[in-house]
Design a protein around this motif. Structure first.
Motif, PDB file in Angstrom:
ATOM      1  N   GLY A  10      -3.164   4.361  -2.987  1.00  9.43           N
ATOM      2  CA  GLY A  10      -3.320   3.217  -3.622  1.00  9.43           C
ATOM      3  C   GLY A  10      -2.595   1.768  -3.352  1.00  9.43           C
ATOM      4  N   ARG A  11      -2.523   1.075  -4.265  1.00  8.01           N
ATOM      5  CA  ARG A  11      -2.070  -0.386  -4.063  1.00  8.01           C
ATOM      6  C   ARG A  11      -1.016  -0.734  -4.993  1.00  8.01           C
ATOM      7  NH1 ARG A  11      -5.174  -5.080  -1.080  1.00  8.01           N
ATOM      8  NH2 ARG A  11      -4.585  -3.290   0.256  1.00  8.01           N
TER       9      ARG A  11
ATOM     10  N   LEU B 277      -4.162   5.148  -8.885  1.00  4.14           N
ATOM     11  CA  LEU B 277      -3.971   5.989  -7.433  1.00  4.14           C
ATOM     12  C   LEU B 277      -5.182   6.966  -7.327  1.00  4.14           C
ATOM     13  CD1 LEU B 277      -0.529   6.437  -7.185  1.00  4.14           C
ATOM     14  CD2 LEU B 277      -1.753   4.574  -6.261  1.00  4.14           C
ATOM     15  N   GLU B 278      -5.635   7.249  -5.965  1.00  3.44           N
ATOM     16  CA  GLU B 278      -6.728   8.141  -5.877  1.00  3.44           C
ATOM     17  C   GLU B 278      -6.140   9.343  -5.265  1.00  3.44           C
ATOM     18  OE1 GLU B 278     -10.793   8.543  -2.842  1.00  3.44           O
ATOM     19  OE2 GLU B 278      -9.565   6.737  -2.694  1.00  3.44           O
TER      20      GLU B 278
ATOM     21  N   ASP C 100       0.788  -1.219  -0.006  1.00  4.34           N
ATOM     22  CA  ASP C 100      -0.130  -0.128  -0.145  1.00  4.34           C
ATOM     23  C   ASP C 100       1.022   1.442  -0.138  1.00  4.34           C
ATOM     24  OD1 ASP C 100      -2.344  -1.476   0.046  1.00  4.34           O
ATOM     25  OD2 ASP C 100      -1.895  -2.009   2.053  1.00  4.34           O
TER      26      ASP C 100
END
Length: 646
Positions: free
Chosen positions: A436-437, A418-419, A349
């Motif tokens: 994000g991941r 990604l946010e 993460d």
């Protein structure tokens, strides 16, 4: 005689050693030799380039050499190459770059499939940051796609009939930015543009002699500003004017304004160059900005870039310099969770943000319902005493994770986005973060294909408020140590680790630099219940495949294919050796490719694999009894039946 599918056009001038490095990549293409041609145009070289070219042409019937008097820049030679080309498509290559071995075949197939006017192949480079354009393969798009303006170099494949239909040619002579003039004109005319992002087609690499940089663009031989104005007017002539900041014309001009104009007013240039010289460039940039670019272009910039533009167009060099010195200190910062293996992917993460030079997060200050730029960035910048308005904190903002193939300079984009968010920072302040991941899938990351053996680094790229930064994904507390347990994926050992020094998250695939080393004695000694040939690999994540996966192993001097099967607990993988091996009776070491230390020993009797033992397994009295039982034919028949039900 086969149809010529592609003509590769290469301008050549005093290439030195680089011609010999480039040529094999052109001559070793997977496309059959009689289906493409290489057209070298010697632009009046004064070294031995012509002699080298003639030797290449003598050995390869699909290579043609043309010579002209020196023109001073690549535009003329490229145009001569177009005149001599016979291919359905033309691909432009510079003499010091290289093509991927399957580039022409893949690009041509993509062009045929989509009836493309232009095909843009994935670029791998040491000269620029990764481009979002190459995140996904695109069948068809047009100039409306903003990402195209990231790719204005000429190293693309163009349909030759399209070039002729629209009389497209490069400006000739010492004409700086001739590639941008040609490519932007082509974009405006093209009806079908395609992007091939799943294979590295073109390698644009930094020369150790600095010969392929454009550091002399402002020299007396080049009319940089005049050429830029020509390109701007070309775009304006081909699009409709509008006051809407998101109108096509303003979006296309944004790239030229941001890269070619604002570079004169920002770091590193404004703080690096001689002040007197930079003031002259600053003034020339100001005149060009005011006279050629619509106001909507500046108004559509994100907050930091918009302030630079304001200072530039105001003609305030000292304020622009002070602002650039503050922005130069801003760094991207990334936080990563402990990596782990999930369904065959290395997962972590990630949270990204920008930080000021003092290490504190870059913030936005909220006042009277509006947001303003971090006041620490405005110290000493006249005209900003009341703050600088941030109208839209997410204007042209982006953040993405990328994985770099250290050996080949390829960049790959993991799946997932990604946010971007605004998070409260206390006292009426907020900060922009992206979270994000990261998912590194060794079996699919390379354009849907497995990654090659090599070393892969995790990076992120952020662009917030008009500040763009690359950042390594690191754990500074654990440099040099493993980042997660090893994995066996696609029959190869995958070793995640933190590099020495910065502690960057890196994946070694196929033991390129690091070695798999944990002792496996306990697991190997416990395999008798599985019929002897099963060998658990502890601390190794199971492959994603539910079916057995063939894996090459070496037993003594014999290389054989074993089966890799996910264990029921999901935490290990089981390696099953063949039932029979052409080896003498005895105890034989079992190793994986590129691995020195044995993972186990296979006990063989009369060509039959009886069991596997760990490297440290001792043969005591109980083991001797087991050996005797194993040799008993009746016991062996029972074991054989049990093995069949495993």
């Amino acid at each position: 005689m086969s149809k010529v599918k592609v003509s590769v056009i290469v301008p050549v001038y005093n290439t030195g050693k680089y011609l010999a490095e480039c040529a094999p990549s052109l001559l070793g293409q997977s496309l059959p030799e009689d289906e493409y041609e290489v057209i070298y145009v010697n632009d009046g070289s004064t070294d031995d380039s012509l002699g080298q070219l003639e030797k290449i042409a003598a050995a390869h019937p699909n290579v043609h050499v043309h010579t002209q008097s020196n023109s001073g820049w690549p535009g003329g030679p490229r145009n001569l190459g177009i005149e001599h080309a016979r291919g359905e498509y033309v691909q432009f290559v510079d003499h010091d770059d290289m093509l991927g071995s399957e580039a022409l075949e893949r690009l041509y197939a993509h062009a045929q499939r989509n009836k493309s006017d232009i095909v843009i192949g994935k670029l791998s480079t040491t000269m620029a940051r990764p481009r979002r354009l190459f995140r996904h393969t695109v069948d068809v798009c047009t100039v409306e796609n903003d990402e195209l303006m990231q790719a204005l170099a000429p190293h693309k494949m163009f349909r030759r009939a399209f070039i002729e239909e629209h009389a497209l040619r490069f400006p000739e002579g010492p004409w700086i930015m001739e590639d941008i003039a040609f490519v932007s004109a082509a974009y405006l005319k093209a009806e079908r543009i395609s992007v091939l992002a799943d294979y590295p087609c073109y390698y644009w690499l930094k020369r150790d002699d600095g010969g392929n940089n454009t550091g002399q663009r402002f020299g007396p031989r080049h009319d940089f500003w005049g050429n830029l104005r020509t390109i701007v007017r070309q775009i304006k002539d081909g699009t409709a004017p509008s006051d809407d900041i998101d109108a096509l014309q303003n979006r296309l001009l944004h790239r030229l304004y941001h890269v070619e104009v604002l570079s004169r007013a920002r770091e590193p240039e404004i703080v690096r160059e001689d002040p007197d010289e930079q003031r002259r460039r600053f003034e020339a940039a100001r005149r060009t900005a005011v006279e050629e670019f619509p106001a909507a272009v500046r108004e559509g910039l994100p907050a930091v870039s918009r302030l630079r533009a304001e200072l530039l167009e105001r003609g305030d060099f000292d304020a622009a310099l002070a602002f650039a010195q503050h922005i130069r200190e801003v760094k991207a910062h990334g936080e990563v969770s402990p990596p782990r293996w999930e369904e065959g992917c290395l997962v972590s993460d990630v949270t990204l943000e920008l930080r000021r030079g003092d290490g504190e997060p870059l913030v936005l200050v909220e006042r009277n319902g509006r947001r303003y730029l971090d006041p620490e960035l405005l110290t000493g910048v006249p005209g900003t005493e009341d703050g600088w308005d941030v109208r839209d904190p997410f204007r042209l903002a982006s953040a993405e994770l990328v994985v770099k193939d250290r050996d080949r300079d390829d960049w790959w984009y993991p799946e997932g986005d990604l946010e971007l968010r605004l998070l409260p920072a206390g006292q009426g302040r907020s900060r922009i973060v992206a979270s994000g991941r990261l998912r590194i899938d060794p079996e699919r990351l390379a354009g849907g294909r497995p990654l090659d053996r090599g070393v892969y680094e995790a990076w992120a790229f952020v662009q917030f408020l008009g500040i763009d930064r690359m950042v390594r994904l690191t754990d500074p507390t654990a440099p040099g140590s493993p980042a997660a347990g090893p994995a066996l994926t696609g029959g190869r050992i995958a070793l995640p680790y933190w590099t020495k020094g910065p502690g960057q998250l890196t994946l070694d695939l196929g033991e390129r630099l690091r070695r798999f080393g944990p002792d496996t004695a306990e697991a190997a000694a416990a395999n008798d219940a599985r019929g002897g040939r099963w060998f658990p690999l502890p601390y190794v994540a199971a492959t994603k495949s539910a079916q057995p996966l063939p894996v090459k192993v070496t037993v003594s001097t014999l290389t054989v294919t074993a089966d890799l099967v996910p264990a029921p607990d999901g935490g290990t993988a089981l390696l099953r050796l063949p039932a029979r091996l052409k080896l003498p009776s005895g105890r034989h070491p079992v190793t994986l490719p590129k691995t020195d230390a044995p993972l186990a020993y296979a006990v063989v009797r009369d060509g039959t694999v009886l069991r596997t033992e760990g490297p440290a397994h001792a043969t005591g009295a109980g083991r001797r009894i087991l050996h005797a039982l194993t040799d008993n034919p009746q016991v062996r028949r029972v074991r054989s039946r049990l093995r069949g039900t495993t």
